[in-house]
Structures are given as structure tokens and as C-alpha cells.
Design an enzyme around this catalytic site. Structure first.
Site, PDB file in Angstrom:
ATOM      1  N   HIS A 689      47.475  20.955  56.400  1.00  0.00           N
ATOM      2  CA  HIS A 689      46.734  21.776  55.430  1.00  0.00           C
ATOM      3  C   HIS A 689      45.970  22.878  56.173  1.00  0.00           C
ATOM      4  O   HIS A 689      45.807  22.841  57.391  1.00  0.00           O
ATOM      5  CB  HIS A 689      45.721  20.908  54.670  1.00  0.00           C
ATOM      6  CG  HIS A 689      44.701  20.287  55.568  1.00  0.00           C
ATOM      7  ND1 HIS A 689      44.966  19.210  56.361  1.00  0.00           N
ATOM      8  CD2 HIS A 689      43.396  20.625  55.826  1.00  0.00           C
ATOM      9  CE1 HIS A 689      43.887  18.890  57.063  1.00  0.00           C
ATOM     10  NE2 HIS A 689      42.927  19.743  56.761  1.00  0.00           N
ATOM     11  N   ASP A 691      42.153  24.882  56.078  1.00  0.00           N
ATOM     12  CA  ASP A 691      40.806  24.623  55.580  1.00  0.00           C
ATOM     13  C   ASP A 691      40.287  25.842  54.843  1.00  0.00           C
ATOM     14  O   ASP A 691      40.625  26.977  55.179  1.00  0.00           O
ATOM     15  CB  ASP A 691      39.852  24.321  56.741  1.00  0.00           C
ATOM     16  CG  ASP A 691      40.174  22.998  57.409  1.00  0.00           C
ATOM     17  OD1 ASP A 691      40.774  22.131  56.739  1.00  0.00           O
ATOM     18  OD2 ASP A 691      39.825  22.850  58.595  1.00  0.00           O
ATOM     19  N   HIS A 741      46.940  22.387  60.097  1.00  0.00           N
ATOM     20  CA  HIS A 741      46.754  21.197  60.934  1.00  0.00           C
ATOM     21  C   HIS A 741      46.795  19.932  60.097  1.00  0.00           C
ATOM     22  O   HIS A 741      46.714  19.963  58.876  1.00  0.00           O
ATOM     23  CB  HIS A 741      45.441  21.293  61.702  1.00  0.00           C
ATOM     24  CG  HIS A 741      44.237  21.431  60.810  1.00  0.00           C
ATOM     25  ND1 HIS A 741      43.925  22.594  60.148  1.00  0.00           N
ATOM     26  CD2 HIS A 741      43.273  20.544  60.472  1.00  0.00           C
ATOM     27  CE1 HIS A 741      42.829  22.426  59.443  1.00  0.00           C
ATOM     28  NE2 HIS A 741      42.415  21.183  59.608  1.00  0.00           N
ATOM     29  N   ARG A 751      38.338   5.252  62.249  1.00  0.00           N
ATOM     30  CA  ARG A 751      37.947   6.470  62.952  1.00  0.00           C
ATOM     31  C   ARG A 751      37.046   7.287  62.041  1.00  0.00           C
ATOM     32  O   ARG A 751      37.289   7.378  60.833  1.00  0.00           O
ATOM     33  CB  ARG A 751      39.205   7.272  63.301  1.00  0.00           C
ATOM     34  CG  ARG A 751      38.903   8.590  63.919  1.00  0.00           C
ATOM     35  CD  ARG A 751      40.152   9.357  64.358  1.00  0.00           C
ATOM     36  NE  ARG A 751      39.708  10.544  65.054  1.00  0.00           N
ATOM     37  CZ  ARG A 751      40.197  11.765  64.862  1.00  0.00           C
ATOM     38  NH1 ARG A 751      41.201  11.961  64.042  1.00  0.00           N
ATOM     39  NH2 ARG A 751      39.689  12.785  65.515  1.00  0.00           N
TER      40      ARG A 751
END
Ligand SMILES: *[C@@H]1O[C@H](CO)[C@@H](O)[C@H](O)[C@H]1NC(C)=O
Ligand SMILES: *[C@@H]1O[C@H](CO)[C@@H](O)[C@H](O)[C@H]1NC(C)=O
Ligand SMILES: *[C@@H]1O[C@H](CO)[C@@H](O)[C@H](O)[C@H]1NC(C)=O
Ligand SMILES: *[C@@H]1O[C@H](CO)[C@@H](O)[C@H](O)[C@H]1NC(C)=O
Ligand SMILES: *[C@@H]1O[C@H](CO)[C@@H](O)[C@H](O)[C@H]1NC(C)=O
Length: 760
Positions: A689, A691, A741, A751
Site C-alpha cells: 500500500h 501511505d 510497501h 510485533r
């Protein structure tokens, strides 16, 4: 007050010129008179106790090499109980006895002076010369107040200028003339000496026969009471002198009579030559201790006071444990009034219990006042004959210097505080002067001391927050238990007032209280502040809201220095000094920003809050209510950290953009700030995607192969991925167009990353 300043400045200049001419000026009336040799002078004083004030007097005596005879040394004041009031009559009797034999020496000149509240500011030659210049046989000091009998005011000779009334705290004369006066004494020890001398002086026949005058213009004697505004310290090279700016004179004896003890203490910081701009602090090394030559360190009781919710308390405790001092010599007393802090104390206790000699906590369940808690802590040391020092420290003190305790002990004063200040402010833990009602007043040297422009050990009227007191002092001068309680003063003010003027307490209620003040030996214990080293700072406890889980995270505004120390990576500044950052993929910058602690606390905070979004496309938290590429996250707004987070971006991220994006400066507008959680049982990856940002920061909050497996970030266009994120390090990359990314799958564990879309 610019006018006042100008006036004083002007006076100082003119005084200086006069001073230059003064020493060579011969006597006006009898130019041929040979000077009196210094060995003909004897200083007489009465002292029954070696108080701090007396020791200071003796230091000034030594400095100018006066010869002194102390009368009454070792004697107790007669009738020391409350009902039997004490006058200065004993002083006259002792002087009378001493002169029986001394007066046989025909050339002898005696200077009689109080010593508990007197400092010499000049030497014997100058004193004798000025005495000769008066052209009288006996010279008494003068002041503007009539005491003790106001009805006698009219009987004093009128003076055109200068102080009209006699003060018996200091006088000088030929021994046989002084004897002529004191042998008339037939009264009691508790009768008033000043009244006795006054009656002789106002009797014109006696005055002329014995040849008595007053030092109306403070050539020799400076009584400070009623004259504070006339007197300043003047520096001339390595010389510090008290100057009377009204009469342009350099008085030799400075007398802190009446309620002027703190002003005398102030003068004593400089005179005689204790501190000058040229020499710095010469008094600092007087009578110090060298701990490096001592095998067995003194025992110290550390009193810790947590009287309100206080940020950075775990760090405070770490610094106590990190003090450069043998821990087996330390006992700890803690008063904690906050339930919120019990978890911190528990943790401290677990670390300290094996190493600290003694550990005692009085917690919030005990319904005691702060003053009583402080009495209790201090009394622990007082009662324990092995306790050599009591070190009191409040939780808002950040002692950055681990040697503080040693340095204070080595300075060897009864009471001494290290200077600590509020970062970037003139706020500190001492007052240089008192207002008439006993509260704060700014001394002329306050700012210089706070800013370190004058460095030394300073006798001051008030200190708080952190100080060291000798156990011996607690068992003698300060032996009563409740020093933190006095009238309605707050506890530290009560302590300081007790230390300053303890002996006046009972007298305040007595009818002739001023007589007491003038004639009983003042027991005041000197309090010092040292700024000879950097010791630390004070944090602000204002606006500390404990409604969150890790509340220090919110302290970026109130305590920026401590916030940075705790939460910003120790290597952060190296980004700017040595390009300490990496570029793992084109235009993807990677740099350290958070400390481990920042990462851990932020994750804890989010898990404590617990309302993860569940990566749904519909999202009421954002405008439009639809998220194209949803993550499992919590927004900073949800934990009410938005303001603080944006400030963090402005303070710590904006400077990095300026550096890595070659001059691009961001105002740090960021509409979306959030923490993302990836875990196999929930969302564990994010499809490729862009940002909605100009650039994005992405801070890893935990550690691969320790907290999770897999994970990382891949930038498709460059076929480049960073699959080993470092905890506390941030990526920074352009958000739109170029940097498509994806979040690589987390295969095990959990995480966490913190993400901001900046300048959307
Ligand atoms: C005091 O004595 C001096 C001589 O020492 C004399 O010159 C002076 O006139 C005397 N003053 C008075 C008031 O008697
Ligand atoms: C502390 O923060 C909470 C949550 O933001 C708020 O409701 C409360 O009013 C704050 N308390 C104080 C004393 O500011
Ligand atoms: C700072 O960088 C050095 C390597 O240059 C590293 O050894 C150290 O652990 C780093 N400190 C922190 C707090 O990350
Ligand atoms: C991407 O890089 C990997 C090795 O890092 C390589 O095996 C692969 O062929 C590359 N793919 C493309 C499309 O260049
Ligand atoms: C997942 O992590 C746990 C502990 O974090 C570990 O015990 C386990 O072996 C890991 N599983 C795999 C498949 O790596």
C-alpha cells in the site's frame, strides 16, 4: 528599579574615590600625633559558647591578626531559665573584672565588642588610626534607634548628621578611661548594659570628663539594625569591604544587631575577603574533610520524602542506589504519601534490601502530616548515636552528580545543601534573603549564585528539598524533636527558622523580648548552600496526572529534560554529530530515536488500554469512516497522547527530516498516529500500500527473534526489504507514489510498531 540601582552605583563610585584618599589622610585636628602601635590594642569580647557566629568572628580576627581575649569562655550565662531574664550586665561585670589589672598598662587601647553577631571588615592599624581621628578617649557605636529607654531620647546630644543614639555592642577606648566607666557598675548580671552606658553618656559632666563620643557616621562601627539600606559590599581587587554609602565610610566592625542576622550572614559570605571576583571563594577550603583519607566512611541516614505524585520516581531511586557511597553505610527512611507510588517503592526495596543497612517506609496508610514525617525521619538519625549525618532529599530532586553526598560531607558544615535548580529557570532550593515577614526576598547575589557566576559556599537563611545535617548537630543545637513544626509555616520554613533563631523562640512571648534578643548568646546554626559543583536539578510535579498506566510518557511538556533522558535513545544525538543513521533502501532512512524504556512503556500503555481496532475497514475514528488498508491498532488520540506525540514529532523527528531529506523542514503536522500490533492469531501482515502522508515514520517497539519471528518491511519498487527491524529505531520514508510497501508476515509472537503519517 532602575533609579535605585543607578543611585547605588553612583554612590559606590564616589565612595571608591574617597577610599583611595582615606588611608593617607592624616588626622585633621592633631596632625603630629604619632600612630598608636598595633600591639597596644587588645580586643575584648564576651562569649560563653562557641557558636557558628563566634567561630566566624574568630576567623575574621585571625584574618586581620587582632589580639583577642575572650571573657566568660566556658561560663554559662547566669540564670539560664525562662523566668530569670538575662541582660547584658554580665558583660559589664566581666569587663570590669578584666580591666582591674589590664588598665595598669597606660598605653593600652581596648576594643570591646560582641562576637556572636560581629565580623571584622578591616585591620588593627586602620582601626587605631580612625580611633585617633575621633580625638576622644572612648568611642561607642551609634545607631538610629533609642534603646532600651525611649524616654531618654531628648537627653542625647543633638547631631547634625549621623546616628544619634548609643549602642553598647561595640566601643573602643584607652583602657584606663574604659575602666573609669565600668568601675561604676554595681548592678546585677541581668541588668541592662546599654542603659548603664547610656546614662553615663547622656550625663554631660561624665561625657566630658571621661571624654566620650559616639561613632555617628560608622567610621568604625556599623550597626546593621535600621541601617540595612545604607550598607553594601564593595570589591576592590582581591578585597571585599563593607561600605556605608550614606556616610561614605568603610566601617571596621559589622554588627548584625537586632533582627539583622541574615544580613550579617550575607556580608560574611564576602567579608573579610571570603569571596571576591578576583580570588573566587577563599573560604571554601577552610576546615574541610578529605574522605579519601578515611577508612571508615561515616554512617548516613537518608530521609526520602514523596509528598505528592512525582514523575520519574523509578529514576530517582536508581540515582539513590547509584550514589558514590558505600551502601552498607546508608540507612533509608521513606515517607510516601501516595498510593500510586507504592509499586515504585516495592521495586526499590527489592533492589536495596540486600545492600542498604536499614530500610524503613512510612506509607500512605499512616495518617501523618508531612511535617511529622520529616520530624520522624530526622529523629531516626538524632536517636541513633551511630548516625553521623542526616541526608534529607525530596523526590523532586534529580541528583545528577553521584558524588553529591561525599562532596557535602567533605565541606564539613553543620547544615549544607547542594544547589539544585529548575531547568532553564531561576527557581532553586534556597533563598538568599528574607522579606520582613520571613518569606522569600531576592538577595543581590541570588541570580549570580543560581547561574554559577559566583561560585562558593554561601551562608543563607533558607534551603529546602535536599540538605545534609550533622548527626552531632541534631543531638546538640537541634536536639528538640519537632523542628518542622512552627506556627503555621510550611515544614522547610519551620526547620530553617528554627535553625536560624531557635534561641529566640521562647523569648518571643516574653514581655521584654528585645532585651533577650540583644543579650542572650544567639545559638543560630548556619545553613549553607554550595554551588561549587554541578549537583542536579528540580523537576516539576505540577500537572502530573496519574490516571494513565505509564504516566511519565506524558511529561514531555512539564519536564522535557527528564523526559528526553528517559525516553530518547542515547544514540539519537549522534545522528547529527556523526551521521549515525542508515539508508537500507533508496530514500528509506533508519535511525535510533526511542530508548528501550520508551518502547516498553508505550506497548504496556497500549495493552493496558486494550481497545485494538481489529483491522476492520470501517473505522469511526477517522473521517469518512472507511480505512482502505486497515491495521490492528490503537490511535494516540484514544489514549489522550496526541498532543504529546505531536510535540515529540516536532522536537525529535523534524530535525531528522531536515538532515536526511536535504533541507526539507516539517512543521510536524500528523493526522494519524498509532501503534500497530501484528500477531499470527489476529492480523499478522499488511498488503502492499501507499501511505496517506508526505512521509511516514515507523518505529519498531520490540525485538525480532526475542518477542516475535518474521515481520519486517518490504518496498516493492526497489525490491528491497528490511527484515530485521531494531527496537527503538525508526524508518522514515516518503508516503505516496514511490514507496509502495508492505508489512511482512509475523509468524510467531507479537510485533508492535508506532506509526505516524506526517504532513498528509
Ligand atoms: C577629648 O580629648 C582630646 C585629647 O585627647 C581633646 O583634644 C578633646 O578636646 C577632648 N574632648 C572633650 C570633649 O573633652
Ligand atoms: C487526568 O487525566 C484524565 C484523563 O485524561 C482526566 O479525565 C483528568 O481530568 C485529569 N486529571 C487532572 C487532575 O488533570
Ligand atoms: C549506541 O550505539 C553503540 C554502537 O555505536 C551501541 O554499542 C550502543 O548499544 C548504542 N546504545 C543504545 C542505547 O542503543
Ligand atoms: C529481488 O531480490 C531478490 C534477492 O534479494 C532476488 O532473488 C529477486 O530476483 C529480486 N526480484 C526482482 C524482481 O528483481
Ligand atoms: C514461538 O515463540 C515461542 C516463545 O515466544 C517459542 O516457545 C516457540 O518455539 C516459537 N515457535 C516457533 C514455531 O518458532
Amino acid at each position: 528599579m532602575p533609579w535605585g540601582y543607578f543611585k547605588i552605583h553612583f554612590l559606590l563610585v564616589s565612595v571608591y574615590l574617597i577610599a583611595l584618599s582615606q588611608p593617607i589622610k592624616a588626622s585633621d585636628s592633631e596632625p603630629d600625633q604619632p600612630p598608636i602601635p598595633a600591639e597596644n590594642l587588645l580586643v575584648l569580647t564576651v562569649a560563653t559558647k562557641e557558636t557558628d557566629g563566634f567561630l566566624r568572628f574568630m576567623q575574621s580576627v585571625k584574618h586581620f591578626k587582632y589580639t583577642v581575649k575572650v571573657l566568660g569562655n566556658g561560663l554559662d550565662w547566669k540564670g539560664g531559665d525562662v523566668t530569670n531574664s538575662i541582660g547584658g550586665g554580665q558583660k559589664v561585670r566581666l569587663l570590669k573584672e578584666a580591666l582591674e589589672t589590664l588598665a595598669d598598662q597606660k598605653e593600652l587601647v581596648v576594643l570591646f565588642t560582641d562576637s556572636y553577631d560581629v565580623i571584622f571588615s578591616g585591620g588593627p592599624e586602620e582601626l587605631l588610626k580612625k580611633f585617633q581621628q575621633t580625638n576622644h578617649k572612648v568611642v561607642f557605636s551609634a545607631e538610629a534607634l533609642v534603646w532600651p529607654d525611649k524616654r531618654l531620647a531628648d537627653k542625647y546630644p543633638v547631631v547634625r548628621s549621623g546616628k544619634r543614639f548609643l549602642n553598647s555592642g561595640g566601643f573602643i577606648g584607652y583602657a584606663h578611661n574604659v575602666k573609669d566607666i565600668v568601675q561604676q557598675w554595681t548592678l546585677q548580671d541581668n541588668d541592662d548594659d546599654q542603659l548603664f552606658y547610656t546614662k553615663i553618656y547622656i550625663d554631660a559632666s561624665q561625657r566630658e570628663r571621661i571624654n566620650i563620643t559616639l561613632d555617628h557616621k560608622s567610621h568604625i562601627f556599623q550597626n546593621l539594625n535600621g541601617a540595612i539600606d545604607e550598607v553594601v559590599v564593595n570589591f576592590d581587587g582581591s578585597n571585599a569591604r563593607v561600605v556605608n554609602t550614606q556616610y561614605e565610610t568603610y566601617p571596621i566592625l559589622i554588627h548584625g544587631n537586632g533582627p539583622t542576622k541574615t544580613q550579617l550572614n550575607y556580608f560574611g559570605n564576602y567579608v573579610p575577603d571570603a569571596w571576591t571576583p578576583e580570588t573566587g571563594c577563599t573560604a571554601c577550603n577552610f576546615d574541610t574533610i578529605d574522605l579519601s583519607t578515611i577508612d571508615d566512611y561515616p554512617m548516613v541516614t537518608v530521609g526520602i520524602f514523596i509528598e505528592q505524585p512525582t514523575p520519574f520516581l523509578p529514576e530517582f531511586f536508581n540515582r539513590i542506589l547509584a550514589l558514590d557511597y558505600p551502601t552498607e553505610k546508608l540507612s533509608i527512611f521513606i515517607h510516601n504519601s501516595e498510593v500510586y507510588h507504592e509499586k515504585h517503592i516495592q521495586k526499590f526495596w527489592e533492589q536495596a534490601k540486600g545492600v542498604i543497612r536499614n530500610f524503613k517506609v512510612v506509607g500512605p496508610e499512616e495518617p501523618i502530616t508531612q511535617a511529622e514525617a520529616r520530624n520522624m525521619g530526622m529523629h531516626n538519625c538524632r536517636q541513633d548515636e551511630h548516625c553521623d549525618y542526616y541526608f534529607s532529599i525530596d523526590a523532586d530532586v534529580v541528583l545528577t552528580n553521584p558524588k553529591t553526598l561525599k562532596l557535602l560531607i567533605e565541606q564539613n558544615r553543620k547544615i549544607i545543601a547542594p544547589l539544585v535548580t529548575r531547568h532553564g529557570k531561576l527557581w532553586s532550593n534556597f533563598w538568599g534573603a528574607l522579606s520582613p515577614d520571613g518569606y522569600y526576598a531576592r538577595s543581590e547575589d541570588y541570580i549570580d549564585i543560581v547561574q554559577g557566576l559566583r561560585v562558593g559556599v554561601w551562608n543563607i537563611p533558607y534551603m529546602a528539598n535536599v540538605y545534609l545535617i550533622k548527626g552531632q548537630t541534631l543531638r546538640t543545637e537541634l536536639k528538640e524533636r519537632n523542628h518542622f513544626i512552627l506556627d503555621r509555616l510550611d515544614p522547610d520554613m519551620a526547620l530553617c527558622r528554627n535553625a536560624r533563631e531557635m534561641n529566640f523562640q521562647r523569648e518571643r512571648d516574653s514581655p521584654s523580648s528585645e532585651t533577650f534578643q540583644m543579650f542572650r548568646p544567639p545559638k543560630g546554626v548556619f545553613m549553607y548552600i554550595t554551588n561549587r559543583h554541578e549537583f542536579g536539578r528540580l523537576i516539576s510535579t505540577a500537572n502530573y496526572n496519574t490516571s494513565h498506566y505509564n504516566n511519565d510518557l506524558w511529561q514531555i511538556f512539564e519536564n522535557p529534560v527528564d523526559w528526553k533522558a528517559k525516553y530518547i535513545n542515547a544514540n539519537y544525538s549522534r545522528i547529527f554529530t556523526e551521521n549515525f543513521f542508515e539508508q537500507p533502501c533508496p530514500d528509506v532512512f533508519w535511525f535510533p530515536v526511542f530508548s528501550e524504556q520508551a518502547c516498553d512503556e508505550l506497548v504496556e500503555e497500549m495493552e493496558h488500554f486494550g481497545q485494538w481496532s481489529g483491522s476492520s475497514h470501517s473505522d469511526v475514528r477517522i473521517s469518512g469512516g472507511y480505512e482502505n488498508v486497515p491495521t490492528d491498532d490503537i490511535h494516540m488520540t484514544q489514549i489522550e497522547m496526541e498532543k504529546e506525540w505531536l510535540h515529540f514529532i516536532r522536537e525529535f523527528i523534524a530535525p531528522v527530516t531536515l538532515k536526511v531529506f536535504a533541507g526539507y523542514y516539517t512543521k510536524g503536522r500528523a493526522l494519524l498516529n498509532f501503534v500497530v500490533k501484528y500477531t499470527p492469531s489476529r492480523q499478522y501482515f499488511l498488503r502492499p500500500h501507499h501511505d496517506a502522508s508526505t512521509f511516514t515514520i515507523n518505529i519498531a517497539l520490540n525485538t525480532k527473534d526475542q518477542d516475535f519471528q518474521g515481520g519486517g518491511c518490504r518496498f516493492s519498487r526497489y525490491n528491497c526489504s528490511v527484515d530485521s527491524p531494531r527496537k527503538g529505531w525508526s524508518f522514515m520514508h516518503p508516503g505516496r507514489l514511490t514507496h509502495l510497501h508492505e508489512g511482512l508476515p509475523v509468524t510467531n509472537g507479537t510485533r508492535y510498531i508506532a506509526v505516524s503519517f506526517i504532513d498528509p
